[in-house]
Design an enzyme around this catalytic site. Structure first.
Site, PDB file in Angstrom:
ATOM      1  N   ASP A  49       0.735  -1.179   0.085  1.00 14.46           N
ATOM      2  CA  ASP A  49      -0.072   0.007   0.096  1.00 14.46           C
ATOM      3  C   ASP A  49       0.985   1.317   0.068  1.00 14.46           C
ATOM      4  O   ASP A  49       2.124   1.186   0.550  1.00 14.46           O
ATOM      5  CB  ASP A  49      -0.970   0.100   1.248  1.00 14.46           C
TER       6      ASP A  49
HETATM    7  N1  URA Z   1      -1.274  -6.021   3.497  1.00 13.56           N
HETATM    8  C1  URA Z   1      -1.687  -4.685   3.641  1.00 13.56           C
HETATM    9  O1  URA Z   1      -2.905  -4.449   4.289  1.00 13.56           O
HETATM   10  N2  URA Z   1      -1.111  -3.903   2.946  1.00 13.56           N
HETATM   11  C2  URA Z   1       0.236  -3.904   2.498  1.00 13.56           C
HETATM   12  O2  URA Z   1       0.756  -2.924   2.108  1.00 13.56           O
HETATM   13  C3  URA Z   1       0.575  -5.419   2.246  1.00 13.56           C
HETATM   14  C4  URA Z   1      -0.279  -6.496   3.054  1.00 13.56           C
END
Ligand code: URA
Length: 236
Positions: A102
């Site tokens: 993310d």
């Molecule tokens: N899970 C998440 O919620 N965000 C990420 O960036 C990676 C795994």
């Protein structure tokens, strides 16, 4: 392939630096000096730079300590992307991120132009576990460990059994998941009533984030590290 592209693909000089080397007469092709960057060579050509033979490589494998604020993509309309952090010397490889973190997640991200490896690492069928460090807004406990261990049903997928390790501080945990679905760690934590306030990926399969990499720094994987990704033992 053009001579300058070939040389750039072999080492870590940028195409611009390579052009200079060629102009200076430091490059030979099959034993003769070649001063034309656009001269055509192929994988059988013997190319030497400053008297040393170089070897063509098709793929490159990079490790990044991803900072927050960057989208795991090669292009975004609104935000900077992780490939903006990759040095110009790798531009011609056209790397892309393997899986997604993310925008606000930090940590280990692999970038490569090897589609096969990317598939091996990201396919849920391959069970390559990804390990995260998470800070959550409320303490986690043994019930949460059990909930993670059971796996979780979501609207569009079922998360396989995941590992939750609580550290001395119950708001700081390590989580290992087999997939990498959209917001998966955050959603699994939410399911147990906690919000993730900080998230960092620390390993993918047997490959660990190099702690000496600052946020935003990128380096090539060593042969040994690449081996850890390629020959990952997923008997978890
Ligand atoms: N899970 C998440 O919620 N965000 C990420 O960036 C990676 C795994």
């Amino acid at each position: 392939m053009r001579l300058d592209k070939y040389i750039a693909a072999c080492g870590s000089e940028s195409r611009k630096d390579v052009k200079k080397l060629i102009k200076q007469g430091l490059v030979t092709v099959d034993g003769s000096v070649c001063k034309k960057a656009e001269a055509q060579v192929n994988e059988e050509s013997v190319v030497c730079v400053s008297g040393k033979e170089i070897h063509y490589r098709k793929f490159v494998y990079l490790m990044m300590n991803k900072p927050s604020g960057y989208v795991s993509a090669v292009y975004d309309k609104k935000y900077p992307v992780v490939t903006d952090l990759v040095g110009e010397e790798y531009a011609h490889f056209e790397v892309f991120p393997v899986g997604r973190l993310d925008i606000d997640t930090e940590g280990l991200l692999i970038l490569t132009n090897d589609g096969q490896l990317a598939h091996e690492v990201t396919s849920p069928k391959k069970n390559v576990y990804k390990r995260y460090f998470a800070r959550v807004d409320r303490p986690m406990d043994e019930n949460d460990v059990k909930a993670f261990k059971q796996g979780m049903e979501f609207k569009e997928f079922t998360a396989k059994p995941a590992l939750l390790e609580i550290t001395e501080n119950p708001c700081e945990v390590y989580i290992e998941i087999a997939e990498g679905k959209f917001h998966q760690v955050k959603r699994m934590c939410e399911r147990t009533g906690k919000n993730v306030i900080y998230l960092k990926r620390v390993s993918i399969g047997g490959l660990k984030l190099d702690d000496s990499l600052d946020l935003g720094e990128v380096r090539e994987l060593s042969a040994e590290e690449l081996g850890l990704l390629q020959k990952y033992d997923n008997s978890h």
